[in-house]
Write an enzyme that holds these catalytic residues in place. Structure first.
Site, PDB file in Angstrom:
ATOM      1  N   ASP A 123       0.868  -1.179   0.000  1.00 31.84           N
ATOM      2  CA  ASP A 123       0.000   0.000   0.000  1.00 31.84           C
ATOM      3  C   ASP A 123       0.906   1.230   0.000  1.00 31.84           C
ATOM      4  O   ASP A 123       2.100   1.133   0.302  1.00 31.84           O
ATOM      5  CB  ASP A 123      -0.890  -0.020   1.241  1.00 31.84           C
ATOM      6  CG  ASP A 123      -1.737   1.234   1.360  1.00 31.84           C
ATOM      7  OD1 ASP A 123      -2.401   1.582   0.374  1.00 31.84           O
ATOM      8  OD2 ASP A 123      -1.703   1.876   2.426  1.00 31.84           O
ATOM      9  N   ASP A 125      -1.685  -0.565   6.107  1.00 34.99           N
ATOM     10  CA  ASP A 125      -1.850  -0.033   7.462  1.00 34.99           C
ATOM     11  C   ASP A 125      -3.220   0.556   7.749  1.00 34.99           C
ATOM     12  O   ASP A 125      -3.529   0.829   8.900  1.00 34.99           O
ATOM     13  CB  ASP A 125      -0.795   1.045   7.745  1.00 34.99           C
ATOM     14  CG  ASP A 125      -1.177   2.402   7.178  1.00 34.99           C
ATOM     15  OD1 ASP A 125      -1.735   2.430   6.061  1.00 34.99           O
ATOM     16  OD2 ASP A 125      -0.932   3.416   7.846  1.00 34.99           O
ATOM     17  N   ASP A 170      -7.252  -1.164   3.895  1.00 36.86           N
ATOM     18  CA  ASP A 170      -6.379  -2.287   3.531  1.00 36.86           C
ATOM     19  C   ASP A 170      -6.850  -3.603   4.142  1.00 36.86           C
ATOM     20  O   ASP A 170      -6.379  -4.671   3.737  1.00 36.86           O
ATOM     21  CB  ASP A 170      -4.943  -2.025   3.999  1.00 36.86           C
ATOM     22  CG  ASP A 170      -4.329  -0.809   3.324  1.00 36.86           C
ATOM     23  OD1 ASP A 170      -4.589  -0.598   2.131  1.00 36.86           O
ATOM     24  OD2 ASP A 170      -3.595  -0.061   4.000  1.00 36.86           O
TER      25      ASP A 170
END
Length: 590
Positions: free
Chosen positions: A294, A486, A490
């Site tokens: 990410d 995080d 996600d």
């Protein structure tokens, strides 16, 4: 030797050592047999020792129990070492707090506190609750929770966590979360689960044990009865050989091949402030083909700052900024927080009714006009759109300002890459693993960030539910996939990936759905994890092959009469100790 007499006092001494050394193992074996309704390796060892005692070999019986107990101690050492390292991942929050009511201080247990209570935290004390500061300001050491090495300055209305430390001055904190929902409490629960979460290999071995024990007993009975009945051996020799089968056929070393290795590896990772939630994830780690990152808070520091704000010159700039500030103040998104911090000194807050649309942003209706702040479909603006495209090309994150579906402005933010990201990516490539960046940002911004991090593959404009789909597609194409993220958005992708990794500063839901947590927020952990997971599998294979080889060799030699009971005891139980010692090498693996 068979038939050799042993004096009664010596037999008594052997019997006492037998009872002292074998009591706890026998107790453990009997309790597990009753609970699981099946025999186990402890029962097999007790039967072997009793058989040796009955045929006149008390020394071998006592030796068998002693070495078996030593191997048990080594397994306990591996378990305790793992537990110590795992619990040292965080400084546990205190059990007591100083309740502050009407100027009076009262010591109470943390679990007696409720939302809305106020506690006073003095200099040097651990903060006992999750809450917000309502009086005072200080610096907080948050390393136990977020992995940040430097103290963080906190003022009134700032959030603080249980298990962190107050460094500068006394503060009063209002409890905002019930004790069982504190972040530190959730991490403690994850730590407790980690040791109980066995790998598939360990589970398979335990299933084999249930049947294997019965097979060994049947083979031993066969050795005791069949050769003597057929006249091949005497009854004394047959019982002696049958006893050796009970000793050397026991799967002690095989049962010890996996668990100590897994626990030692978990301990190794914990020393690097990495929480692996169980052995089964180590198995998947060694087979990873793709690592998906990410962007915000993962390859970047998650601390975006505003670098530019553009508003259509035909509109009143301050009025638009007041609307943006009022809307974004009601969001917890990292970009929204950065925007409100940037605007709070020059903007006025209005309590507008807002709606947050996950993956897109915030909307509000003011009079007849609908404003959207975030990333929505819109009509382009000749001047604003070109400026926005140029900003995206620099790698800036863009938050659009839209009025009645027409783009009227945008906010550019930049988030610095984490240290050593490029080095981590290059190492992955060198190991034949494909790094991929996935983000909800537009393609131009994503490509600029990816280029800085040496990532060649980019998935942009990905909404939260789409990230899961992309992970499934990658699994179908390449095999095992690791996802590192995080945020709340996600969580679905972390859950669907073969290995989900959350940064220590992640949201609660990401911590819960992930398989591994980087408590220190360091991406360099990935390379160490991949290395120790492969070593973990190699040592397990070594142990399994060695233990099976020893059993087959000793059984074969016993069949042709070339192994005696003392040699069988030392060789078999010695192999168990060697297997455990080999497993403990993972404690020091770099």
């Amino acid at each position: 030797n068979i038939g050799k007499t042993v004096q009664t006092p010596v037999v008594i001494l052997y019997a006492v050592s037998f009872l002292l050394g074998g009591f706890f193992k026998a107790k453990e074996g009997i309790e597990e047999t009753i609970e699981n309704k099946s025999l186990n390796v402890e029962i097999l060892m007790i039967l072997a020792a009793l058989s040796a005692f009955v045929i006149g070999s008390p020394l071998e019986a006592a030796l068998l129990i002693m070495i078996f107990a030593v191997s048990g101690l080594l397994e306990t050492f591996a378990h305790n070492k793992s537990q110590k390292e795992l619990t040292s991942l965080l400084n546990l929050s205190p059990e007591q707090a100083t309740l502050y009511e009407d100027g009076k201080e009262t010591i109470v247990f943390v679990n007696q506190l409720k939302v809305g209570d106020q506690v006073i935290v003095k200099v040097g004390d651990a903060i006992p609750v999750d809450g917000k500061i309502i009086r005072g300001q200080t610096a907080i050491n948050q390393a136990a929770i977020t992995g940040e090495s430097m103290p963080v300055n906190k003022v009134e209305d700032d959030e603080v966590f249980a298990g962190t430390y107050n460094l500068n001055s006394a503060i009063i904190v209002e409890v905002t979360t019930s004790p069982d929902q504190f972040v530190v409490s959730k991490i403690v629960a994850l730590v407790k689960d980690a040791q109980d979460n066995q790998g598939r290999q360990q589970t398979r071995v335990e299933k084999i044990e249930k049947w294997y024990v019965y097979i060994v007993i049947l083979i031993a009975l066969g050795f005791m009865l069949i050769p003597a009945t057929l006249g091949y051996w005497t009854w004394t020799e047959s019982f002696y050989r049958g006893t050796i089968v009970l000793v050397v056929g026991s799967p002690c070393a095989l049962m010890a091949s996996i668990a100590p290795t897994m626990l030692s590896t978990l301990s190794n990772a914990a020393r690097k402030r990495v929480l692996i939630k169980g052995g089964k994830y180590l198995e998947n780690l060694s087979q990873i083909k793709v690592v998906v990152f990410d962007k915000t808070g993962t390859i970047t520091e998650g601390k975006p700052v505003v670098v530019d704000i553009q508003v259509d010159k035909s509109l009143e700039r301050q009025a638009i900024l007041d609307i943006v500030f009022s809307v974004e103040k009601q969001s917890n998104h990292a970009l929204a927080n950065a925007i409100t911090i940037h605007l709070e000194k020059e903007s006025t807050y209005h309590p507008y009714q807002v709606e947050e649309i996950p993956g897109f942003g915030m909307t509000t209706k003011i009079g007849k006009d609908t404003y959207k702040i975030g990333k929505f479909e819109h009509t382009s603006s000749a001047t604003i759109s070109s400026l926005m495209t140029a900003s995206q090309g620099k790698g800036n994150s863009i938050v659009q300002i839209i009025k009645n579906d027409e783009l009227i402005g945008f906010i550019s933010l930049i988030d610095k890459l984490r240290p050593n990201v490029k080095q981590v990516v290059v190492q992955l490539k060198n190991e034949g693993i494909i790094p991929i960046l996935i983000t909800g940002d537009n393609l131009a911004t994503a490509q600029a960030i990816a280029k800085s991090a040496a990532i060649d593959h980019v998935i942009a404009d990905a909404l939260p539910h789409e990230k899961s789909k992309y992970i499934k597609d990658l699994q179908a194409k390449y095999g095992k996939v690791m996802m590192v993220g995080d945020g709340i958005n996600d969580a679905p992708a972390l859950a669907i990936a073969d290995i989900g990794v959350a940064m220590g500063s992640a949201s609660d839901i990401s911590l819960e759905t992930s398989d591994i947590v980087f408590m220190n927020n360091r991406l360099e952990n990935i390379h160490h994890l991949l290395r120790i997971s492969k070593s973990n599998q190699q040592i397990i294979y070594q142990n399994v092959i060695f233990s099976i080889g020893v059993i087959l060799t000793l059984l074969t030699l016993n069949f042709i009469g070339q192994v005696n009971l003392p040699l069988g005891v030392v060789a078999h139980e010695g192999s168990t100790i060697l297997v455990i010692l080999n497993s403990l090498r993972m404690l020091r693996k770099k």
